[in-house]
Design an enzyme around this catalytic site. Structure first.
Site, PDB file in Angstrom:
ATOM      1  CG  ASP A 152       6.843  50.862 -17.651  1.00  0.00           C
ATOM      2  OD1 ASP A 152       5.899  50.248 -17.136  1.00  0.00           O
ATOM      3  OD2 ASP A 152       6.970  52.098 -17.560  1.00  0.00           O
ATOM      4  CD  GLU A 195       3.461  53.942 -18.713  1.00  0.00           C
ATOM      5  OE1 GLU A 195       4.257  53.008 -18.908  1.00  0.00           O
ATOM      6  OE2 GLU A 195       2.322  53.785 -18.248  1.00  0.00           O
ATOM      7  CB  CYS A 250       0.112  54.328 -10.015  1.00  0.00           C
ATOM      8  SG  CYS A 250       1.878  54.328  -9.599  1.00  0.00           S
ATOM      9  CB  ILE A 300     -12.931  70.109 -26.415  1.00  0.00           C
ATOM     10  CG1 ILE A 300     -14.068  70.695 -25.574  1.00  0.00           C
ATOM     11  CG2 ILE A 300     -11.634  70.869 -26.195  1.00  0.00           C
ATOM     12  CD1 ILE A 300     -13.826  70.554 -24.076  1.00  0.00           C
ATOM     13  CG  LEU A 357      -4.597  54.037 -15.207  1.00  0.00           C
ATOM     14  CD1 LEU A 357      -6.065  53.677 -15.013  1.00  0.00           C
ATOM     15  CD2 LEU A 357      -4.477  55.457 -15.765  1.00  0.00           C
ATOM     16  N   GLY A 369       0.145  67.434 -27.430  1.00  0.00           N
ATOM     17  CA  GLY A 369       1.172  68.257 -28.057  1.00  0.00           C
ATOM     18  C   GLY A 369       1.794  69.283 -27.137  1.00  0.00           C
TER      19      GLY A 369
END
Length: 641
Positions: A99, A76, A2, A287, A50, A364
């Site tokens: 969490d 997170e 969020c 992409i 979110l 990555g």
């Protein structure tokens, strides 16, 4: 995931909920699913959410059983299940499956030391009503940003700077003192911020307010001590185990999850390891750019397709010719601050594409820094060999190099650009050579360009080098990267561009346990005999094929330099015209004009500096002139037309 924000008033007045709401409205894109706030007199904390974990029950702010602790958290916590089980065994009762709730009970059990127990990406604000104490903090590597504004009446914080501009009495003003640093690096490094009166909280930092006093401290630093006497085979095994664990932990989600895939070593490793820990095909997104030779250099779709087929992913790819003129105002509004790294455009486009299917993506980002993937990490290797040449030959080579063309958007010219850069820096110290590879403009050129050069003092790289203290050259460069470019360029643009479309982007290669492991490995093992990422590639030898492990590296950017010479040339000339530059009062226009001419003639590769100047002007029209990004985009389209 969020956006969080809040206010602490030093004057004892109560925080007005309507102001918190206004701050949240500025970052609605970060949390379209939910919002919440808690006001307790002189302190108010709030969020936009979110929903990723515990979709129904994870509403914030979270509180403990007797509502004496309140929390908003963005990000997170990947080890929350283990921490939750431990806390439940100690008698703590949980209200939700979120969490983030573990932060409340860990703080109650262990005080500020709880921060060392967390594995994750986060920024948070915790209100301790018993002590009338506010604690805010940011994760170790700076994956999640946090901005702070402090004056005599209040301290306010927010995940994005634009939320702080909603505060009464605050307006967007340029901090002229940081312009030199911006032109030097192409971004503003923490604690600096392009907005006057606003600063970034550095990574791995806690800030507490209690009894009207503000205290700030660093709780983690990159380890300096390397471990000797370990074989390459043993290191390779350790790296592989930790890579597996980092990816496995970061796959936790209650919503669909995917991965960015460029076909490079880092993203391919993440996808391959995800495939080993998933019962379903991994969703991957790639992409590429449509066009001529310059665009082809940035088109990695064949490599991504190869990896997708190898791991049977549910692969989607997009070939774009982006409307950069329309995109730049929108993206710079989301970025909060201007920058010259074209990866922010690519990251937004692929994030927008992936958001059609998923809410969470793995990237990555970070592997090049941890394991030595950039060409600049070979500077010392080749400089030592170069210095064995006779002095007369080196002198002649250096003279010839000054006349080589510089352009990164064709194969041959890009090679000549790299040769020119190496020869110009080969006689420098390791620190200055590193600086020469990273800088957009050198400090002498910036002093000449600026009408008011500003006060002299240590710049962000000097401060980072002073703190690094590692005698191992490669690990010393990594320590500087971890303080500057990584959090304030790569991770900042990754966060802002993914959250612009409400997509959570995770970076498993920057799990702090993997980072600490990499920091302990001598550089001679990580980069061996001039082979970049030697150790990481060795650890992945049974996962990825040779044509992926040993393919030529290509950055995750755009052919911006070519566009500035072609379709964007009219826009560049209008944005950096004499009347525009003079009206801002920052730069000597004659030198700006010379930069444009030198880039056009390929005497220099001026992509980064011209983009830095152009983006600063677009940013100024949005934030300083207080114009809507769509209105600015329409104006820019008119310039090109």
């Amino acid at each position: 995931m969020c956006g969080i924000h809040g206010i602490y008033r030093f004057d004892g007045l109560s925080v007005e909920p309507v102001i918190l709401s206004a701050m949240g409205d500025r970052t609605r894109h970060r949390g379209p699913d939910d919002e919440g706030s808690h006001v307790d007199g002189s302190c108010g904390i709030a969020m936009r959410r979110l929903s990723i974990i515990d979709l129904a029950g994870g509403h914030q702010p979270l509180s403990n059983a007797d509502e004496t602790l309140w929390l908003v958290c963005n990000g997170e916590i990947y080890n929350f299940r283990e921490l939750r089980g431990e806390l439940q065994a100690r008698g703590y009762r949980f209200k939700t499956g979120s969490d983030c709730e573990v932060l409340l009970h860990l703080y109650d059990a262990e005080g500020d030391d709880f921060i060392h127990r967390l594995n994750g990406m986060f920024d948070f604000a915790l209100w301790d009503a018993r002590r009338r104490r506010l604690l805010i903090g940011r994760d170790r590597l700076g994956v999640k940003p946090l901005y702070v504004l402090q004056d005599r009446q209040r301290l306010a914080f927010a995940t994005e700077a634009k939320a702080l501009l909603a505060l009464p009495g605050v307006s967007a003003e340029l901090d002229r003192e940081v312009v030199a640093d911006y032109l030097h690096l192409g971004y503003v490094a923490a604690p600096g911020c392009i907005f006057n009166g606003i600063r970034k909280l550095p990574p791995a930092t806690l800030l507490a307010i209690e009894d009207g006093q503000v205290r700030e401290w660093r709780y983690w630093r990159l380890p300096e001590r390397m471990t000797q006497g370990v074989s390459e085979r043993e290191w390779s095994g350790r790296v592989r185990v930790q890579l597996e664990e980092s990816v496995r932990m970061q796959m936790v989600s209650d919503v669909p999850i995917g991965a960015f895939l460029s076909g490079g070593v880092d993203s391919s490793a993440v996808v391959g390891l995800m495939a080993r820990h998933s019962q379903q095909p991994i969703r991957t997104y790639a992409i590429g750019f449509a066009g001529g030779e310059a665009e082809t250099l940035y088109n990695e779709l064949p490599y991504a397709r190869r990896v997708a087929e190898l791991f049977s992913t549910q692969h989607r790819e997009i070939l774009v010719r982006p409307d950069v003129v329309a995109l730049l105002p929108k993206l710079l509004w989301h970025m909060d601050e201007p920058l010259s790294d074209t990866a922010f455009i690519t990251t937004f486009l692929v994030s927008e594409f992936a958001r059609q299917d998923v809410k969470v993506i793995l990237s990555g980002v970070g592997g090049d820094e941890l394991f030595g993937g950039y060409r600049r990490y070979l500077g010392g290797h080749y400089a030592r060999r170069y210095r064995r040449l006779p002095e007369w030959l080196r002198r002649s080579a250096g003279f010839a190099a000054r006349h080589l063309p510089a352009d990164r958007h064709s194969g041959m010219l890009n090679t000549l650009r790299l040769v020119k850069g190496f020869l110009a820096s080969a006689e420098m110290t390791a620190d200055e050579r590193y600086r020469s590879y990273l800088q957009v403009l050198n400090r002498e050129a910036i002093a000449a360009l600026l009408i008011e050069p500003g006060k002299a003092g240590p710049d962000p790289l000097e401060r980072a080098f002073a703190a690094a203290g590692n005698e191992d050259e490669l690990n010393r460069m990594f320590a500087v990267d971890a303080e500057t470019q990584l959090p304030d360029d790569l991770l900042l643009l990754t966060d802002k561009m993914s959250m612009a479309v409400s997509l959570e982007c995770r970076v498993p290669l920057l799990d702090h346990q993997l980072v600490e492991l990499a920091a302990a490995i001598p550089s001679s093992v990580k980069v061996h005999h001039g082979r970049l990422k030697h150790l990481m590639k060795a650890s992945l030898a049974d996962l990825l094929p040779d044509d992926i492990l040993n393919r030529k590296k290509r950055g995750f950017g755009t052919p911006m330099g070519a566009w500035l010479k072609r379709e964007l040339a009219p826009l560049l000339r209008r944005l950096l015209a004499a009347e525009v530059v003079n009206s801002r009062g920052l730069f000597h226009h004659s030198l700006v004009d010379q930069l444009m001419a030198d880039h056009e003639a390929s005497r220099i590769d001026g992509t980064d500096v011209l983009l830095a100047l152009m983006n600063l002007e677009i940013w100024s029209r949005i934030y300083l002139d207080r114009r809507d990004p769509a209105d600015v985009a329409d104006e820019l389209k008119g310039h090109v037309a």
